[in-house]
Design a protein around this motif. Sequence first.
Motif, PDB file in Angstrom:
ATOM      1  N   MET A 148       0.830  -1.206   0.000  1.00  0.00           N
ATOM      2  CA  MET A 148       0.000   0.000   0.000  1.00  0.00           C
ATOM      3  C   MET A 148       0.866   1.259   0.000  1.00  0.00           C
ATOM      4  N   LYS A 149       2.001   1.181   0.716  1.00  0.00           N
ATOM      5  CA  LYS A 149       2.899   2.344   0.776  1.00  0.00           C
ATOM      6  C   LYS A 149       3.601   2.574  -0.552  1.00  0.00           C
ATOM      7  N   ARG A 150       4.118   1.465  -1.118  1.00  0.00           N
ATOM      8  CA  ARG A 150       4.985   1.597  -2.296  1.00  0.00           C
ATOM      9  C   ARG A 150       4.222   1.745  -3.602  1.00  0.00           C
ATOM     10  N   ALA A 151       3.050   1.084  -3.710  1.00  0.00           N
ATOM     11  CA  ALA A 151       2.340   1.066  -5.005  1.00  0.00           C
ATOM     12  C   ALA A 151       1.021   1.813  -4.874  1.00  0.00           C
ATOM     13  N   LYS A 152       1.064   3.089  -5.239  1.00  0.00           N
ATOM     14  CA  LYS A 152      -0.111   3.947  -5.038  1.00  0.00           C
ATOM     15  C   LYS A 152      -1.276   3.525  -5.936  1.00  0.00           C
ATOM     16  N   ASP A 153      -0.983   2.776  -6.999  1.00  0.00           N
ATOM     17  CA  ASP A 153      -2.061   2.349  -7.907  1.00  0.00           C
ATOM     18  C   ASP A 153      -2.868   1.181  -7.343  1.00  0.00           C
ATOM     19  N   VAL A 154      -2.358   0.546  -6.290  1.00  0.00           N
ATOM     20  CA  VAL A 154      -3.104  -0.579  -5.701  1.00  0.00           C
ATOM     21  C   VAL A 154      -4.220  -0.017  -4.825  1.00  0.00           C
ATOM     22  N   ARG A 155      -5.453  -0.479  -5.103  1.00  0.00           N
ATOM     23  CA  ARG A 155      -6.613   0.040  -4.353  1.00  0.00           C
ATOM     24  C   ARG A 155      -7.051  -0.916  -3.251  1.00  0.00           C
ATOM     25  N   MET A 156      -6.697  -2.202  -3.419  1.00  0.00           N
ATOM     26  CA  MET A 156      -7.145  -3.204  -2.436  1.00  0.00           C
ATOM     27  C   MET A 156      -6.041  -4.213  -2.172  1.00  0.00           C
ATOM     28  N   VAL A 157      -5.896  -4.578  -0.897  1.00  0.00           N
ATOM     29  CA  VAL A 157      -5.009  -5.674  -0.511  1.00  0.00           C
ATOM     30  C   VAL A 157      -5.885  -6.664   0.235  1.00  0.00           C
ATOM     31  N   VAL A 158      -5.936  -7.910  -0.255  1.00  0.00           N
ATOM     32  CA  VAL A 158      -6.858  -8.871   0.352  1.00  0.00           C
ATOM     33  C   VAL A 158      -6.137 -10.208   0.592  1.00  0.00           C
ATOM     34  N   GLY A 159      -6.122 -10.638   1.841  1.00  0.00           N
ATOM     35  CA  GLY A 159      -5.417 -11.871   2.207  1.00  0.00           C
ATOM     36  C   GLY A 159      -6.173 -13.113   1.755  1.00  0.00           C
ATOM     37  N   PRO A 160      -5.501 -14.282   1.795  1.00  0.00           N
ATOM     38  CA  PRO A 160      -6.112 -15.518   1.290  1.00  0.00           C
ATOM     39  C   PRO A 160      -7.364 -15.956   2.062  1.00  0.00           C
TER      40      PRO A 160
END
Length: 443
Positions: free
Chosen positions: A99-111
């Motif tokens: 989330m910090k490094r890739a500003k284009d990522v809107r969602m991080v979702v675990g398995p």
Amino acid sequence: MNKVTTPKSFRVKSFGCQMNVYDGERMAELLGAQGMEAAGEGENADLVVLNTCHIREKAAEKVYSDIGRIVKDWDDDDGSSPLIAVAGCVAQAEGEEIMKRAKDVRMVVGPQAYHRLPEMIGRASAGERVTDTDMPAEAKFGALPARRKRAPSAFLTVQEGCDKFCTYCVVPYTRGAEISRPYGDLIDEAQKLVEQGAREITLLGQNVNAWTGEDAKGRAIGLDGLIRELAKLPDLARIRYTTSHPNDMTDALIAAHGEVEKLMPYLHLPVQAGSDPILAAMNRSHTAESYIRLIERVREARPDIAISGDFIVGFPGETDADFEATLQMVDTIRYAAAFSFKYSPRPGTPAATMGDQIAGDVMDERLQRLQAAITRDQLAFNQASVGKTCQVLVERKGRREGQWLGKTPWLQSAHFTGDYAVGDLVDVELLEAGPNSLSARVC
Ligand code: SAM
Ligand code: SF4
């Protein structure tokens, strides 16, 4: 930042193991149930889910370069930008950093959280950046829509997570503790898959043979009991399971290999190394000798069984003598197939900070020698199959006119010609063998 639109189309790109492939299929079904369309080959997708693997090498670096490519390829004439979600084990392990490094990522979702994707998409479409890496796995399965996969061979995750804590492995941290999905849910899901055309089901788990449950009468059963019950589904022809741990290979499961006709004669049983000091440092809790005895018992129950395995070369402290013991293991078992990897230090695992890490060129040389031995045995196994008659499950068309590709009971790829359809079970005679496939003639 460009405006984000509510997605109408999606693409799920899965990396790594079969469990990730299964998760990717379930995410696609979930997004389809929300009314989104799967984007075709080469088409832009409004939502891209990168379903990542963290088991080896520069997995995170690969995610960043994929994100860059998606953004670069996006046609933004209308000022919009794609919704990018990072899912899977890299998301679980490095979500905050992503989330910090890739500003284009809107969602991080675990398995264990991907059943909440629809709600996350709603928030992300409204401009929020959303992270969900909660762990309780059972909630996920209950919240997913019914299976809609049409394929002759289907995966079914029955067990997730791992309590074994091998010192090199990241799985216990990214997938969480071992859980077994309830028996009734699995029978239902298997039935749906069969109704939709599956002739073969592969039961999946990080330690699939650690599965336990209660059958319809409330009796405690293990994986053998589940297999015996699934074998009663009339239109299901084949059952497989992967990946197993040697310590969970019960007498009852070994017996099932000799007794259940639909259970295919193939066992993937990773050993990782042939030297006891290395196995101890890996926290494998089995020895070379106990593994060899186990394989002997499996072969007594099912003499024609194909054995496959996993190996790691260059674990910290591995000496030439340790590596020779691994080659000795290959010579003893004579694998029908095996996967071999260079040790990769995984952040947060005990082995990553062990002394005596092995130099890259030493690992390269060991890997080459190991792979040569494995290929030799794979070819020998295939050659020994020549002249056998067996059934092949047709999976897809081959490159040549009238050619079909399918799998033998021993999971070998076989090709033959004739007038068939995907999902047919065809009786063939195996004719000629290479290391990776066999030619066959319809009987
Ligand atoms: N649970 C399975 C078992 O114990 O056999 C394996 C699960 S793991 C996803 C698949 C394989 O990846 C392992 O069997 C091992 O050979 C390999 N692996 C895991 N961690 C690794 C690492 N740090 N470096 C290299 N290979 C690794
Ligand atoms: Fe990883 Fe070992 Fe668990 Fe397999 S048994 S998933 S290698 S910790």
